[in-house]
Motif scaffolding. Structure first.
Motif, mmCIF file in Angstrom:
data_model
loop_
_atom_site.group_PDB
_atom_site.id
_atom_site.type_symbol
_atom_site.label_atom_id
_atom_site.label_comp_id
_atom_site.label_asym_id
_atom_site.label_seq_id
_atom_site.Cartn_x
_atom_site.Cartn_y
_atom_site.Cartn_z
ATOM 1 N N TRP A 1 0.797 -1.228 0.000
ATOM 2 C CA TRP A 1 0.000 0.000 0.000
ATOM 3 C C TRP A 1 0.827 1.275 0.000
ATOM 4 O O TRP A 1 0.325 2.342 -0.372
ATOM 5 C CB TRP A 1 -1.012 -0.021 1.139
ATOM 6 N N GLN A 2 2.092 1.211 0.347
ATOM 7 C CA GLN A 2 2.915 2.414 0.227
ATOM 8 C C GLN A 2 3.123 2.788 -1.243
ATOM 9 O O GLN A 2 3.583 3.878 -1.558
ATOM 10 C CB GLN A 2 4.266 2.219 0.926
ATOM 11 N N ARG A 3 2.732 1.894 -2.156
ATOM 12 C CA ARG A 3 2.911 2.116 -3.590
ATOM 13 C C ARG A 3 1.641 2.579 -4.296
ATOM 14 O O ARG A 3 1.602 2.689 -5.507
ATOM 15 C CB ARG A 3 3.417 0.827 -4.240
ATOM 16 N N THR A 4 0.600 2.841 -3.545
ATOM 17 C CA THR A 4 -0.656 3.237 -4.181
ATOM 18 C C THR A 4 -0.537 4.622 -4.816
ATOM 19 O O THR A 4 0.176 5.492 -4.312
ATOM 20 C CB THR A 4 -1.825 3.189 -3.178
ATOM 21 N N TYR B 1 -14.179 1.879 -12.386
ATOM 22 C CA TYR B 1 -13.074 2.810 -12.133
ATOM 23 C C TYR B 1 -13.380 3.788 -10.985
ATOM 24 O O TYR B 1 -12.618 3.857 -10.008
ATOM 25 C CB TYR B 1 -12.686 3.546 -13.413
ATOM 26 N N PRO B 2 -14.485 4.532 -11.019
ATOM 27 C CA PRO B 2 -14.737 5.458 -9.902
ATOM 28 C C PRO B 2 -15.058 4.741 -8.588
ATOM 29 O O PRO B 2 -14.718 5.239 -7.507
ATOM 30 C CB PRO B 2 -15.926 6.298 -10.385
ATOM 31 N N VAL B 3 -15.668 3.578 -8.674
ATOM 32 C CA VAL B 3 -15.990 2.805 -7.468
ATOM 33 C C VAL B 3 -14.701 2.399 -6.754
ATOM 34 O O VAL B 3 -14.572 2.552 -5.529
ATOM 35 C CB VAL B 3 -16.833 1.559 -7.836
ATOM 36 N N ILE B 4 -13.736 1.891 -7.520
ATOM 37 C CA ILE B 4 -12.458 1.465 -6.933
ATOM 38 C C ILE B 4 -11.659 2.672 -6.449
ATOM 39 O O ILE B 4 -11.040 2.623 -5.381
ATOM 40 C CB ILE B 4 -11.655 0.609 -7.937
ATOM 41 N N ASN B 5 -11.682 3.762 -7.196
ATOM 42 C CA ASN B 5 -10.977 4.972 -6.743
ATOM 43 C C ASN B 5 -11.485 5.411 -5.375
ATOM 44 O O ASN B 5 -10.698 5.758 -4.490
ATOM 45 C CB ASN B 5 -11.149 6.114 -7.750
ATOM 46 N N GLN B 6 -12.782 5.390 -5.190
ATOM 47 C CA GLN B 6 -13.367 5.795 -3.912
ATOM 48 C C GLN B 6 -12.966 4.825 -2.793
ATOM 49 O O GLN B 6 -12.591 5.251 -1.691
ATOM 50 C CB GLN B 6 -14.889 5.882 -4.029
ATOM 51 N N ALA B 7 -13.017 3.529 -3.080
ATOM 52 C CA ALA B 7 -12.615 2.525 -2.080
ATOM 53 C C ALA B 7 -11.135 2.664 -1.742
ATOM 54 O O ALA B 7 -10.746 2.558 -0.572
ATOM 55 C CB ALA B 7 -12.918 1.124 -2.600
ATOM 56 N N GLN B 8 -10.308 2.917 -2.750
ATOM 57 C CA GLN B 8 -8.869 3.127 -2.526
ATOM 58 C C GLN B 8 -8.637 4.314 -1.593
ATOM 59 O O GLN B 8 -7.804 4.245 -0.689
ATOM 60 C CB GLN B 8 -8.159 3.438 -3.849
ATOM 61 N N GLN B 9 -9.338 5.394 -1.860
ATOM 62 C CA GLN B 9 -9.160 6.601 -1.055
ATOM 63 C C GLN B 9 -9.475 6.344 0.404
ATOM 64 O O GLN B 9 -8.750 6.773 1.302
ATOM 65 C CB GLN B 9 -10.027 7.744 -1.610
ATOM 66 N N MET B 10 -10.522 5.582 0.657
ATOM 67 C CA MET B 10 -10.898 5.250 2.030
ATOM 68 C C MET B 10 -9.807 4.412 2.705
ATOM 69 O O MET B 10 -9.456 4.649 3.864
ATOM 70 C CB MET B 10 -12.234 4.530 2.049
ATOM 71 N N VAL B 11 -9.253 3.448 1.960
ATOM 72 C CA VAL B 11 -8.188 2.606 2.522
ATOM 73 C C VAL B 11 -6.953 3.447 2.786
ATOM 74 O O VAL B 11 -6.329 3.341 3.854
ATOM 75 C CB VAL B 11 -7.871 1.423 1.573
ATOM 76 N N LYS B 12 -6.563 4.286 1.839
ATOM 77 C CA LYS B 12 -5.376 5.133 2.017
ATOM 78 C C LYS B 12 -5.516 6.014 3.262
ATOM 79 O O LYS B 12 -4.568 6.162 4.025
ATOM 80 C CB LYS B 12 -5.148 5.988 0.763
ATOM 81 N N SER C 1 -7.391 5.395 5.901
ATOM 82 C CA SER C 1 -7.363 4.561 7.111
ATOM 83 C C SER C 1 -5.947 4.087 7.435
ATOM 84 O O SER C 1 -5.616 3.874 8.593
ATOM 85 C CB SER C 1 -8.316 3.374 6.978
ATOM 86 N N LEU C 2 -5.111 3.921 6.387
ATOM 87 C CA LEU C 2 -3.727 3.467 6.597
ATOM 88 C C LEU C 2 -2.765 4.640 6.796
ATOM 89 O O LEU C 2 -1.597 4.433 7.122
ATOM 90 C CB LEU C 2 -3.261 2.635 5.410
ATOM 91 N N GLY C 3 -3.225 5.851 6.556
ATOM 92 C CA GLY C 3 -2.363 7.023 6.704
ATOM 93 C C GLY C 3 -1.449 7.279 5.527
ATOM 94 O O GLY C 3 -0.406 7.907 5.673
ATOM 95 N N PHE C 4 -1.839 6.829 4.346
ATOM 96 C CA PHE C 4 -1.024 7.075 3.141
ATOM 97 C C PHE C 4 -1.594 8.233 2.354
ATOM 98 O O PHE C 4 -2.740 8.455 2.244
ATOM 99 C CB PHE C 4 -0.979 5.844 2.237
#
Length: 195
Positions: free
Chosen positions: A118-121, A179-190, A192-195
């Motif tokens: 995830w540091q590579r997102t 594409y937009p669904v995954i972008n939104q999910a990615q943003q939430m994960v980033k 939560s992980l502090g990236f």
């Protein structure tokens, strides 16, 4: 009614995988290891072959749980390869068991697959399938880091595929409904992980 636009490879048996699984962000360590192990199984094969064999692989090898792989004698694992429902490749199976030990060593040193991946997102913007490379510099660096940590069968191509499958990179085309669904999910994960 208009059908939703998808990535061009999402035909027939790959449609459910595309629509429900591919690039959905994963952060749990055991699930990331499972995706890594499945990527090893898929090496040199198509996604459709892996999807046909995945249920048998997971059932036979305890959902590719790293702790179970470490505790199971190598010969017991190899004996299970006689099942024709599996991808019957001795080298891949041995690499997966080896990777379970590499994961343990990584964790004992305070690291994690979650952090390594995830540091590579980053945001991606691909408008055509031909624009998506087999791998990129991010995957080359990840492959080198995994190799240094003792992981096997994880070259740049496998690393790039893992980053996509785990949702670290969104390789859906920008025209795809996911594409937009995954972008939104990615943003939430980033977040939560502090990236």
């Amino acid at each position: 009614m208009l059908e939703q636009q998808r990535c061009p490879w999402a035909q027939q048996q790959l449609r459910v995988f595309h629509d429900q699984e591919w690039a959905v962000p994963v952060t749990a360590e055991d699930e990331l290891f499972k995706l890594l192990a499945l990527q090893v199984w898929q090496s040199g094969l198509s996604q459709s072959v892996l999807l046909r064999k995945r249920a048998a692989i997971c059932a036979t090898f305890h959902d590719l749980a790293p702790e179970w792989l470490r505790q199971t004698e190598t010969q017991v694992l190899l004996d299970r390869l006689a099942d024709p429902a599996l991808i019957r490749n001795r080298r891949k199976l041995l690499a997966i068991q080896h990777n379970a030990f590499a994961l343990e060593a990584l964790q004992q040193q305070g690291g994690s697959l979650c952090y390594l991946l995830w540091q590579r997102t980053r945001k991606t913007y691909f408008t055509t399938a031909t624009a998506i490379p087999r791998y990129d510099e991010t995957a080359v660096r990840l492959a080198a880091q995994l190799k240094k940590a003792g992981f096997q069968f994880m070259g740049p191509t496998n690393c790039y595929a893992l980053l996509a499958t785990a949702g670290v990179l969104n390789l859906h085309l920008t025209s795809c409904w996911r594409y937009p669904v995954i972008n939104q999910a990615q943003q939430m994960v980033k977040e939560s992980l502090g990236f």
